[in-house]
Design a protein around this motif. Structure first.
Motif, PDB file in Angstrom:
ATOM      1  N   LEU A  32       0.824  -1.209   0.000  1.00  0.00           N
ATOM      2  CA  LEU A  32       0.000   0.000   0.000  1.00  0.00           C
ATOM      3  C   LEU A  32       0.861   1.263   0.000  1.00  0.00           C
ATOM      4  CD1 LEU A  32      -2.779  -1.076   2.539  1.00  0.00           C
ATOM      5  CD2 LEU A  32      -3.102  -0.568   0.106  1.00  0.00           C
ATOM      6  N   VAL A  33       1.877   1.305   0.869  1.00  0.00           N
ATOM      7  CA  VAL A  33       2.737   2.490   0.926  1.00  0.00           C
ATOM      8  C   VAL A  33       3.542   2.622  -0.370  1.00  0.00           C
ATOM      9  CG1 VAL A  33       4.632   3.628   2.150  1.00  0.00           C
ATOM     10  CG2 VAL A  33       2.869   2.423   3.432  1.00  0.00           C
ATOM     11  N   LEU A  34       3.966   1.486  -0.918  1.00  0.00           N
ATOM     12  CA  LEU A  34       4.727   1.532  -2.168  1.00  0.00           C
ATOM     13  C   LEU A  34       3.866   2.072  -3.307  1.00  0.00           C
ATOM     14  CD1 LEU A  34       7.454   0.913  -3.422  1.00  0.00           C
ATOM     15  CD2 LEU A  34       6.633  -1.394  -3.923  1.00  0.00           C
ATOM     16  N   LEU A  35       2.596   1.666  -3.366  1.00  0.00           N
ATOM     17  CA  LEU A  35       1.696   2.197  -4.395  1.00  0.00           C
ATOM     18  C   LEU A  35       1.518   3.703  -4.216  1.00  0.00           C
ATOM     19  CD1 LEU A  35      -0.244   1.883  -6.744  1.00  0.00           C
ATOM     20  CD2 LEU A  35      -2.031   1.199  -5.111  1.00  0.00           C
ATOM     21  N   SER A  36       1.353   4.136  -2.967  1.00  0.00           N
ATOM     22  CA  SER A  36       1.250   5.564  -2.690  1.00  0.00           C
ATOM     23  C   SER A  36       2.514   6.295  -3.127  1.00  0.00           C
ATOM     24  CB  SER A  36       1.021   5.788  -1.185  1.00  0.00           C
ATOM     25  OG  SER A  36       1.144   7.149  -0.841  1.00  0.00           O
ATOM     26  N   THR A  37       3.675   5.705  -2.841  1.00  0.00           N
ATOM     27  CA  THR A  37       4.952   6.315  -3.208  1.00  0.00           C
ATOM     28  C   THR A  37       5.093   6.448  -4.709  1.00  0.00           C
ATOM     29  OG1 THR A  37       6.021   5.434  -1.217  1.00  0.00           O
ATOM     30  CG2 THR A  37       7.460   6.039  -3.047  1.00  0.00           C
ATOM     31  N   VAL A  38       4.680   5.418  -5.449  1.00  0.00           N
ATOM     32  CA  VAL A  38       4.758   5.459  -6.907  1.00  0.00           C
ATOM     33  C   VAL A  38       3.848   6.558  -7.452  1.00  0.00           C
ATOM     34  CG1 VAL A  38       4.197   4.193  -9.018  1.00  0.00           C
ATOM     35  CG2 VAL A  38       5.455   3.063  -7.177  1.00  0.00           C
ATOM     36  N   ILE A  39       2.632   6.682  -6.907  1.00  0.00           N
ATOM     37  CA  ILE A  39       1.702   7.706  -7.381  1.00  0.00           C
ATOM     38  C   ILE A  39       2.251   9.097  -7.087  1.00  0.00           C
ATOM     39  CG2 ILE A  39      -0.585   8.724  -7.076  1.00  0.00           C
ATOM     40  CD1 ILE A  39      -1.651   5.910  -6.543  1.00  0.00           C
ATOM     41  N   TYR A  40       2.665   9.322  -5.835  1.00  0.00           N
ATOM     42  CA  TYR A  40       3.158  10.642  -5.466  1.00  0.00           C
ATOM     43  C   TYR A  40       4.459  10.979  -6.194  1.00  0.00           C
ATOM     44  CZ  TYR A  40      -0.239  11.575  -1.791  1.00  0.00           C
ATOM     45  OH  TYR A  40      -1.395  11.838  -1.106  1.00  0.00           O
ATOM     46  N   GLY A  41       5.344  10.004  -6.317  1.00  0.00           N
ATOM     47  CA  GLY A  41       6.615  10.271  -6.973  1.00  0.00           C
ATOM     48  C   GLY A  41       6.493  10.542  -8.454  1.00  0.00           C
ATOM     49  N   SER A  42       5.516   9.924  -9.117  1.00  0.00           N
ATOM     50  CA  SER A  42       5.356  10.084 -10.567  1.00  0.00           C
ATOM     51  C   SER A  42       4.397  11.207 -10.942  1.00  0.00           C
ATOM     52  CB  SER A  42       4.852   8.778 -11.191  1.00  0.00           C
ATOM     53  OG  SER A  42       3.599   8.409 -10.644  1.00  0.00           O
ATOM     54  N   THR A  43       3.600  11.696  -9.999  1.00  0.00           N
ATOM     55  CA  THR A  43       2.594  12.701 -10.314  1.00  0.00           C
ATOM     56  C   THR A  43       3.168  13.999 -10.882  1.00  0.00           C
ATOM     57  OG1 THR A  43       0.912  11.850  -8.806  1.00  0.00           O
ATOM     58  CG2 THR A  43       0.801  14.184  -9.321  1.00  0.00           C
ATOM     59  N   PRO A  44       4.268  14.568 -10.339  1.00  0.00           N
ATOM     60  CA  PRO A  44       4.792  15.801 -10.938  1.00  0.00           C
ATOM     61  C   PRO A  44       5.093  15.649 -12.430  1.00  0.00           C
ATOM     62  CG  PRO A  44       5.768  15.474  -8.797  1.00  0.00           C
ATOM     63  CD  PRO A  44       4.997  14.228  -9.094  1.00  0.00           C
ATOM     64  N   ALA A  45       5.750  14.560 -12.819  1.00  0.00           N
ATOM     65  CA  ALA A  45       6.043  14.335 -14.242  1.00  0.00           C
ATOM     66  C   ALA A  45       4.760  14.078 -15.018  1.00  0.00           C
ATOM     67  CB  ALA A  45       7.006  13.159 -14.399  1.00  0.00           C
ATOM     68  N   LEU A  46       3.844  13.318 -14.435  1.00  0.00           N
ATOM     69  CA  LEU A  46       2.588  13.000 -15.114  1.00  0.00           C
ATOM     70  C   LEU A  46       1.765  14.258 -15.346  1.00  0.00           C
ATOM     71  CD1 LEU A  46       0.707  10.802 -16.198  1.00  0.00           C
ATOM     72  CD2 LEU A  46      -0.235  10.566 -13.886  1.00  0.00           C
ATOM     73  N   VAL A  47       1.679  15.116 -14.327  1.00  0.00           N
ATOM     74  CA  VAL A  47       0.921  16.357 -14.466  1.00  0.00           C
ATOM     75  C   VAL A  47       1.530  17.232 -15.557  1.00  0.00           C
ATOM     76  CG1 VAL A  47       0.415  18.553 -13.333  1.00  0.00           C
ATOM     77  CG2 VAL A  47      -0.018  16.407 -12.139  1.00  0.00           C
ATOM     78  N   THR A  48       2.846  17.371 -15.536  1.00  0.00           N
ATOM     79  CA  THR A  48       3.523  18.188 -16.544  1.00  0.00           C
ATOM     80  C   THR A  48       3.297  17.628 -17.941  1.00  0.00           C
ATOM     81  OG1 THR A  48       5.224  18.767 -14.909  1.00  0.00           O
ATOM     82  CG2 THR A  48       5.751  19.168 -17.223  1.00  0.00           C
ATOM     83  N   PHE A  49       3.224  16.310 -18.041  1.00  0.00           N
ATOM     84  CA  PHE A  49       3.068  15.646 -19.331  1.00  0.00           C
ATOM     85  C   PHE A  49       1.670  15.819 -19.909  1.00  0.00           C
ATOM     86  CE2 PHE A  49       2.155  11.703 -21.777  1.00  0.00           C
ATOM     87  CZ  PHE A  49       3.124  11.837 -22.769  1.00  0.00           C
ATOM     88  N   VAL A  50       0.635  15.807 -19.060  1.00  0.00           N
ATOM     89  CA  VAL A  50      -0.743  15.754 -19.570  1.00  0.00           C
ATOM     90  C   VAL A  50      -1.525  17.054 -19.420  1.00  0.00           C
ATOM     91  CG1 VAL A  50      -0.875  13.294 -19.073  1.00  0.00           C
ATOM     92  CG2 VAL A  50      -1.767  14.921 -17.399  1.00  0.00           C
ATOM     93  N   ARG A  51      -1.040  18.025 -18.639  1.00  0.00           N
ATOM     94  CA  ARG A  51      -1.920  19.154 -18.318  1.00  0.00           C
ATOM     95  C   ARG A  51      -2.159  20.103 -19.488  1.00  0.00           C
ATOM     96  NH1 ARG A  51       0.340  24.157 -16.559  1.00  0.00           N
ATOM     97  NH2 ARG A  51       2.614  24.140 -16.358  1.00  0.00           N
ATOM     98  N   GLY A  52      -1.350  20.065 -20.511  1.00  0.00           N
ATOM     99  CA  GLY A  52      -1.589  20.882 -21.694  1.00  0.00           C
ATOM    100  C   GLY A  52      -1.623  22.357 -21.376  1.00  0.00           C
ATOM    101  N   ASP A  53      -2.741  23.025 -21.735  1.00  0.00           N
ATOM    102  CA  ASP A  53      -2.871  24.471 -21.547  1.00  0.00           C
ATOM    103  C   ASP A  53      -3.462  24.850 -20.190  1.00  0.00           C
ATOM    104  OD1 ASP A  53      -1.852  24.947 -24.093  1.00  0.00           O
ATOM    105  OD2 ASP A  53      -3.831  24.786 -25.033  1.00  0.00           O
ATOM    106  N   VAL A  54      -3.741  23.879 -19.345  1.00  0.00           N
ATOM    107  CA  VAL A  54      -4.300  24.181 -18.022  1.00  0.00           C
ATOM    108  C   VAL A  54      -3.214  24.846 -17.178  1.00  0.00           C
ATOM    109  CG1 VAL A  54      -5.360  23.244 -15.950  1.00  0.00           C
ATOM    110  CG2 VAL A  54      -5.867  22.220 -18.175  1.00  0.00           C
ATOM    111  N   SER A  55      -3.507  26.016 -16.619  1.00  0.00           N
ATOM    112  CA  SER A  55      -2.521  26.714 -15.801  1.00  0.00           C
ATOM    113  C   SER A  55      -2.333  26.005 -14.468  1.00  0.00           C
ATOM    114  CB  SER A  55      -2.959  28.160 -15.561  1.00  0.00           C
ATOM    115  OG  SER A  55      -4.079  28.207 -14.698  1.00  0.00           O
ATOM    116  N   VAL A  56      -1.216  26.294 -13.828  1.00  0.00           N
ATOM    117  CA  VAL A  56      -0.941  25.701 -12.520  1.00  0.00           C
ATOM    118  C   VAL A  56      -2.023  26.085 -11.523  1.00  0.00           C
ATOM    119  CG1 VAL A  56       0.631  25.769 -10.540  1.00  0.00           C
ATOM    120  CG2 VAL A  56       1.552  25.552 -12.857  1.00  0.00           C
ATOM    121  N   VAL A  57      -2.450  27.356 -11.558  1.00  0.00           N
ATOM    122  CA  VAL A  57      -3.477  27.822 -10.621  1.00  0.00           C
ATOM    123  C   VAL A  57      -4.794  27.070 -10.841  1.00  0.00           C
ATOM    124  CG1 VAL A  57      -4.910  29.799  -9.989  1.00  0.00           C
ATOM    125  CG2 VAL A  57      -2.454  30.104 -10.337  1.00  0.00           C
ATOM    126  N   ASP A  58      -5.209  26.945 -12.099  1.00  0.00           N
ATOM    127  CA  ASP A  58      -6.443  26.211 -12.395  1.00  0.00           C
ATOM    128  C   ASP A  58      -6.341  24.752 -11.958  1.00  0.00           C
ATOM    129  OD1 ASP A  58      -7.840  28.336 -13.454  1.00  0.00           O
ATOM    130  OD2 ASP A  58      -7.277  27.918 -15.521  1.00  0.00           O
TER     131      ASP A  58
END
Length: 324
Positions: A32-58
């Motif tokens: 469970l903790v490892l799954l959480s770690t993978v999600i949290y650790g990969s989210t910054p790259a994933l967000v940057t990859f998929v967010r497109g034109d959505v601003s950081v504030v939005d």
């Protein structure tokens, strides 16, 4: 940085038990903790990859708002399932919302803003300086001299951070991005101390809802002041922020479940893999790379925080890499 704001305070978990059932419990907690770690650790790259034109504030405003609703629904379901009724102080929700608006939201904005200038994997690794900041703040506010092992491990972490920054611009180290990531880590450290003192014994999912609401208020206010707030109507944008909110809630629930099975020290130890996960995710999704001395810095930072979890028995913290 760790389980949602919810997971950290007043919920230390139980030490692993011995025997076959205890072994299953431990391995379930690790998973469970490892799954959480993978999600949290990969989210910054994933967000940057998929967010497109959505601003950081939005992104932060909409995601935090959706997460607040999901946390609230989970809190009600858990309350009904467990049959527990708790007496709540009227000031507790107000405190939590204020902490979310004044600390959690701002450090989150700084953290995500740093991705505009430095690699996401570098930002995650820099963020793990926060235990050293917590140590300094505790020593200053409580006039409590840290143990020699804590001082040594903090110096080791700072050495790792220095190795990450030494290569300079040729390795994608932009001074503004570094400053934003460091400020975010400092803000998170202050949050850890204040929330630990002000928000004890609040149910994790309830606390997650309140903190996320505060973060939503902060992001909306900043967006209005900077005239960057917009109404999302593109189905793709709505799917992106909705999926991110779901991932955040899933990661929080997994970390909390693992914490209850492993205890704080073991959960923190597993969670220290976040910089390594971020490095892999950044390379896979964004083509990020580090020079050899920076990779060594990631190893040193990870090792220092891991040793700190084992040797000094620090309390489990909410996974830093992607707070609500």
């Amino acid at each position: 940085m760790s389980a949602d704001p919810a997971v950290e305070h007043g919920h230390q978990g139980e030490p692993p038990t011995v025997g076959a059932r205890g072994s299953v419990r431990v391995w379930a907690g690790v998973a469970l903790v490892l799954l959480s770690t993978v999600i949290y650790g990969s989210t910054p790259a994933l967000v940057t990859f998929v967010r497109g034109d959505v601003s950081v504030v939005d992104l932060i405003a909409y995601r935090a708002a959706l997460a607040a609703l999901m946390f609230l629904a989970l809190a009600r379901l858990v309350g009904v399932w467990s049959g527990r009724r708790r007496l709540r102080s009227a000031s507790r929700p107000v405190r939590a919302v204020l902490v979310g608006a004044s600390l959690w939201g701002p450090q989150f904005l700084l953290y995500y803003a740093s991705f505009e200038y430095i690699d996401t994997s570098l930002a995650v690794a820099i963020g793990f300086v926060y235990p050293t900041v917590v140590l300094i703040l505790v020593a200053a506010t409580e006039r409590q001299r840290p143990a020699p092992v804590e001082i040594a491990l903090s110096l080791l972490a700072l050495l790792g951070i220095a190795a990450l920054l030494l290569p300079g611009g040729d390795a994608g180290v932009h001074p503004l991005g570094v400053c934003l990531a460091l400020l975010a880590a400092c803000g998170y450290a202050v949050y850890v101390l204040l929330a630990d003192r002000l928000l004890q014994d609040v149910e994790p999912f309830e606390l997650g809802a309140q903190i996320s609401l505060g973060a939503t208020i902060c992001a909306v206010a900043v967006g209005l002041v900077l005239q960057r707030m917009s109404v999302l109507t593109d189905p793709r944008d709505l799917v992106v922020v909705g999926a991110q909110a779901v991932l955040m809630v899933v990661a929080t629930g997994c970390y909390y479940g693992g914490l209850m099975r492993l205890g704080s020290s073991q959960a923190s130890l597993v969670d220290t893999a976040q910089p390594v996960v971020a490095l892999a995710a950044g390379g896979l999704l964004l083509g990020e790379s580090m020079v050899a001395v920076q990779v060594a810095g990631v190893v040193v930072v990870t090792a220092s925080v891991a040793l700190s979890s084992v040797l000094t028995h620090r309390r489990a913290t909410v996974p830093y890499a992607d707070p609500p």
